[in-house]
Design an enzyme around this catalytic site. Structure first.
Site, PDB file in Angstrom:
ATOM      1  N   ASN A   9      -7.983  -5.090   9.324  1.00 46.35           N
ATOM      2  CA  ASN A   9      -9.379  -5.511   8.447  1.00 46.35           C
ATOM      3  C   ASN A   9      -9.280  -6.557   7.675  1.00 46.35           C
ATOM      4  O   ASN A   9      -7.818  -6.630   7.249  1.00 46.35           O
ATOM      5  CB  ASN A   9      -9.320  -3.749   7.289  1.00 46.35           C
ATOM      6  CG  ASN A   9     -10.184  -4.121   6.168  1.00 46.35           C
ATOM      7  OD1 ASN A   9     -10.876  -5.430   6.364  1.00 46.35           O
ATOM      8  ND2 ASN A   9      -9.823  -3.186   5.077  1.00 46.35           N
ATOM      9  N   LYS A  11     -10.965  -8.316   5.639  1.00 43.64           N
ATOM     10  CA  LYS A  11     -11.196  -8.153   4.248  1.00 43.64           C
ATOM     11  C   LYS A  11     -11.510  -9.710   3.928  1.00 43.64           C
ATOM     12  O   LYS A  11     -12.485 -10.425   5.163  1.00 43.64           O
ATOM     13  CB  LYS A  11      -9.938  -7.983   3.630  1.00 43.64           C
ATOM     14  CG  LYS A  11      -9.138  -6.914   3.269  1.00 43.64           C
ATOM     15  CD  LYS A  11      -8.479  -6.721   2.037  1.00 43.64           C
ATOM     16  CE  LYS A  11      -7.173  -6.068   3.262  1.00 43.64           C
ATOM     17  NZ  LYS A  11      -6.707  -4.734   1.702  1.00 43.64           N
ATOM     18  N   HIS A 105     -13.400   1.945   2.188  1.00 44.58           N
ATOM     19  CA  HIS A 105     -12.144   1.648   1.757  1.00 44.58           C
ATOM     20  C   HIS A 105     -11.756   2.031   0.429  1.00 44.58           C
ATOM     21  O   HIS A 105     -12.789   2.318  -0.350  1.00 44.58           O
ATOM     22  CB  HIS A 105     -11.893   0.335   2.193  1.00 44.58           C
ATOM     23  CG  HIS A 105     -11.376  -0.219   2.240  1.00 44.58           C
ATOM     24  ND1 HIS A 105     -10.140  -0.809   0.928  1.00 44.58           N
ATOM     25  CD2 HIS A 105     -10.068  -1.011   3.351  1.00 44.58           C
ATOM     26  CE1 HIS A 105      -9.085  -1.867   1.423  1.00 44.58           C
ATOM     27  NE2 HIS A 105      -8.734  -1.128   2.961  1.00 44.58           N
ATOM     28  N   GLU A 107     -11.105  -0.685  -1.327  1.00 44.53           N
ATOM     29  CA  GLU A 107     -11.084  -1.622  -2.352  1.00 44.53           C
ATOM     30  C   GLU A 107     -12.763  -1.349  -2.788  1.00 44.53           C
ATOM     31  O   GLU A 107     -12.909  -1.462  -4.076  1.00 44.53           O
ATOM     32  CB  GLU A 107     -11.229  -2.550  -1.805  1.00 44.53           C
ATOM     33  CG  GLU A 107      -9.628  -2.965  -1.908  1.00 44.53           C
ATOM     34  CD  GLU A 107      -9.070  -4.029  -0.536  1.00 44.53           C
ATOM     35  OE1 GLU A 107      -9.514  -4.662   0.275  1.00 44.53           O
ATOM     36  OE2 GLU A 107      -7.681  -3.318  -0.561  1.00 44.53           O
ATOM     37  N   GLU A 177      -5.270   6.291   3.405  1.00 47.48           N
ATOM     38  CA  GLU A 177      -4.652   4.602   3.068  1.00 47.48           C
ATOM     39  C   GLU A 177      -3.956   5.386   1.810  1.00 47.48           C
ATOM     40  O   GLU A 177      -5.386   5.528   0.974  1.00 47.48           O
ATOM     41  CB  GLU A 177      -5.433   3.943   3.127  1.00 47.48           C
ATOM     42  CG  GLU A 177      -5.623   3.578   4.373  1.00 47.48           C
ATOM     43  CD  GLU A 177      -6.572   1.974   4.399  1.00 47.48           C
ATOM     44  OE1 GLU A 177      -6.128   1.544   5.363  1.00 47.48           O
ATOM     45  OE2 GLU A 177      -7.862   1.235   4.036  1.00 47.48           O
ATOM     46  N   GLY A 183      -1.507  -2.838   0.313  1.00 49.69           N
ATOM     47  CA  GLY A 183      -1.587  -4.763  -0.215  1.00 49.69           C
ATOM     48  C   GLY A 183      -0.607  -4.785  -1.054  1.00 49.69           C
ATOM     49  O   GLY A 183      -0.526  -5.633  -2.339  1.00 49.69           O
ATOM     50  N   SER A 223       0.009  -1.193   4.043  1.00 49.38           N
ATOM     51  CA  SER A 223       1.778  -2.299   4.321  1.00 49.38           C
ATOM     52  C   SER A 223       2.398  -1.454   5.510  1.00 49.38           C
ATOM     53  O   SER A 223       3.504  -1.838   5.634  1.00 49.38           O
ATOM     54  CB  SER A 223       1.864  -1.371   2.935  1.00 49.38           C
ATOM     55  OG  SER A 223       1.676  -2.382   1.677  1.00 49.38           O
TER      56      SER A 223
HETATM   57  C1  PEP Z   1      -6.143  -2.184   4.297  1.00 47.60           C
HETATM   58  O1  PEP Z   1      -6.972  -3.063   3.897  1.00 47.60           O
HETATM   59  O2  PEP Z   1      -7.053  -1.339   4.652  1.00 47.60           O
HETATM   60  C2  PEP Z   1      -4.554  -2.067   4.463  1.00 47.60           C
HETATM   61  C3  PEP Z   1      -4.079  -0.993   4.518  1.00 47.60           C
HETATM   62  O3  PEP Z   1      -4.075  -3.062   4.079  1.00 47.60           O
HETATM   63  P1  PEP Z   1      -2.420  -3.669   3.908  1.00 47.60           P
HETATM   64  O4  PEP Z   1      -2.063  -3.264   5.287  1.00 47.60           O
HETATM   65  O5  PEP Z   1      -2.842  -5.239   3.426  1.00 47.60           O
HETATM   66  O6  PEP Z   1      -1.549  -2.837   3.009  1.00 47.60           O
END
Ligand code: PEP
Length: 263
Positions: A9, A11, A105, A107, A177, A183, A223
Site C-alpha cells: 500500500n 498510500k 483501511h 486511515e 491491521e 506506521g 509495521s
Molecule cells: C498500512 O498502511 O496498511 C500499513 C500496514 O502501514 P505500515 O506497514 O507502514 O505500518
C-alpha cells in the site's frame, strides 16, 4: 482459494518518476526471481501493488500480464456513478485493468469517517464490478487495552463482509491491521497476530463453514518489515502481509516477499 499474498500500500506517496522507478525495480527483481523459479512447483507468493489512482494504468501496463502480480486501488466510492466530485468508482478502477481494491483501511475509517455500513456498500460495489476487496479491520490501542479487540474486529467483519454469500466471500481477502501498529514502528507480536487471525478464521467457520474459513487469505498489516516478516509469516493463520512504509523500498519489499515464500 487460500493464497499467500504480499500487498504493498503506497498510500499518498511518490511522484510519477519515483513511482515508475519503484515499478521498474520491482519488475527486475520479480522477473529474475520468476526465471530462477520456473522449473519449481512452489513459485513466488501473489503480489498486489496498490499505487495511488494516477499510477494505476501505468502499473497495470507493466504487470497486467503477470500471473503472480496484481494491481489494485486504495479505495473506491460506494456508488456506481454520479455527482461525487473527486471520487472514483469501482467500475473506473476495473476499467484500468486493476483487479483489487482496499476497503476500510484505518486511515479511511479515522480520517474520512468511513463506518461499517458505508464499507459494506463499498465491498458490494467492488464485487459487482469484478474487483477483489481487501477488507481491513483492526482495533485502536484503547480497545486492545480494554480487552475489546476481539469483539471490535468481529463486529467490523460481520458488518463489512458477512452480507455476502459463500462464493462472494471467497472472492475477498481480509487484512488484520491493529491501528496502533500502522506506521508506528510498533508491530503486533507473532502471538498477537496469530491469535487474532485464528479468531477471524473461527468467526468465518462459525458463520459459514470450515471450508470457507480455510480458503480465506488473512493478511497481517502494521509495521511489518524486512526484519520481522519471517516471524510473523511463520504463524499458521497468517497468510501474508499488507505492507505500508516498507513497500516503498524495493529491496525491503522484495525481502518480505521472499520471507513469505519461505514461510
Ligand atoms: C498500512 O498502511 O496498511 C500499513 C500496514 O502501514 P505500515 O506497514 O507502514 O505500518
Amino acid at each position: 482459494m487460500r493464497k499467500k499474498i504480499v500487498a504493498g500500500n503506497w498510500k499518498m506517496n511518490l511522484g510519477q518518476e519515483e513511482a515508475s522507478a519503484l515499478v521498474g525495480e520491482l519488475k527486475d527483481k520479480i522477473d529474475s526471481h520468476n526465471n530462477r523459479k520456473k522449473s519449481q512447483a512452489n513459485g513466488m507468493p501473489e503480489v498486489i501493488l496498490f499505487p495511488p489512482y494516477p499510477y494505476l494504468t501505468r502499473t497495470v501496463d507493466v504487470f497486467g500480464h503477470y500471473e503472480n502480480v496484481h494491481v489494485g486501488a486504495q479505495n473506491c466510492h460506494h456508488e456506481e456513478k454520479g455527482a461525487y466530485t473527486g471520487e472514483v468508482s469501482a467500475g473506473m478502477i476495473k476499467s484500468t485493468g486493476a483487479s483489487h481494491v482496499i476497503i476500510g483501511h484505518s486511515e479511511r475509517r479515522s480520517q474520512f469517517g468511513e463506518d461499517d455500513k458505508l464499507l459494506a456498500s463499498k465491498t458490494s460495489q467492488a464485487l459487482k464490478n469484478g474487483l477483489t476487496p481487501v477488507f481491513c479491520c483492526g482495533e485502536v490501542l484503547e480497545e486492545r487495552e480494554k480487552g475489546d479487540h476481539f469483539k471490535v474486529v468481529a463486529d467490523q467483519i460481520r458488518e463489512g463482509l458477512f452480507w455476502m454469500d459463500k462464493s462472494q466471500l471467497g472472492n475477498a481477502v481480509i487484512a488484520y491491521e491493529p491501528v496502533w501498529a500502522i506506521g508506528t514502528g510498533k508491530t503486533a507480536t507473532p502471538e498477537q497476530a496469530q491469535e487474532m487471525h485464528a479468531h477471524i478464521r473461527k468467526l468465518i467457520a462459525d458463520t459459514y463453514n470450515e471450508d470457507v474459513a480455510n480458503d480465506m487469505s488473512i493478511l497481517y498489516g502494521g509495521s511489518c518489515n524486512a526484519k520481522n516478516a519471517a516471524e510473523l509469516f511463520s504463524n499458521p493463520d497468517v497468510d501474508g502481509g499488507l505492507i505500508g512504509g516498507a513497500s516503498l523500498k524495493p529491496d525491503d519489499f522484495f525481502h518480505i516477499i521472499l520471507a513469505l515464500e519461505e514461510a
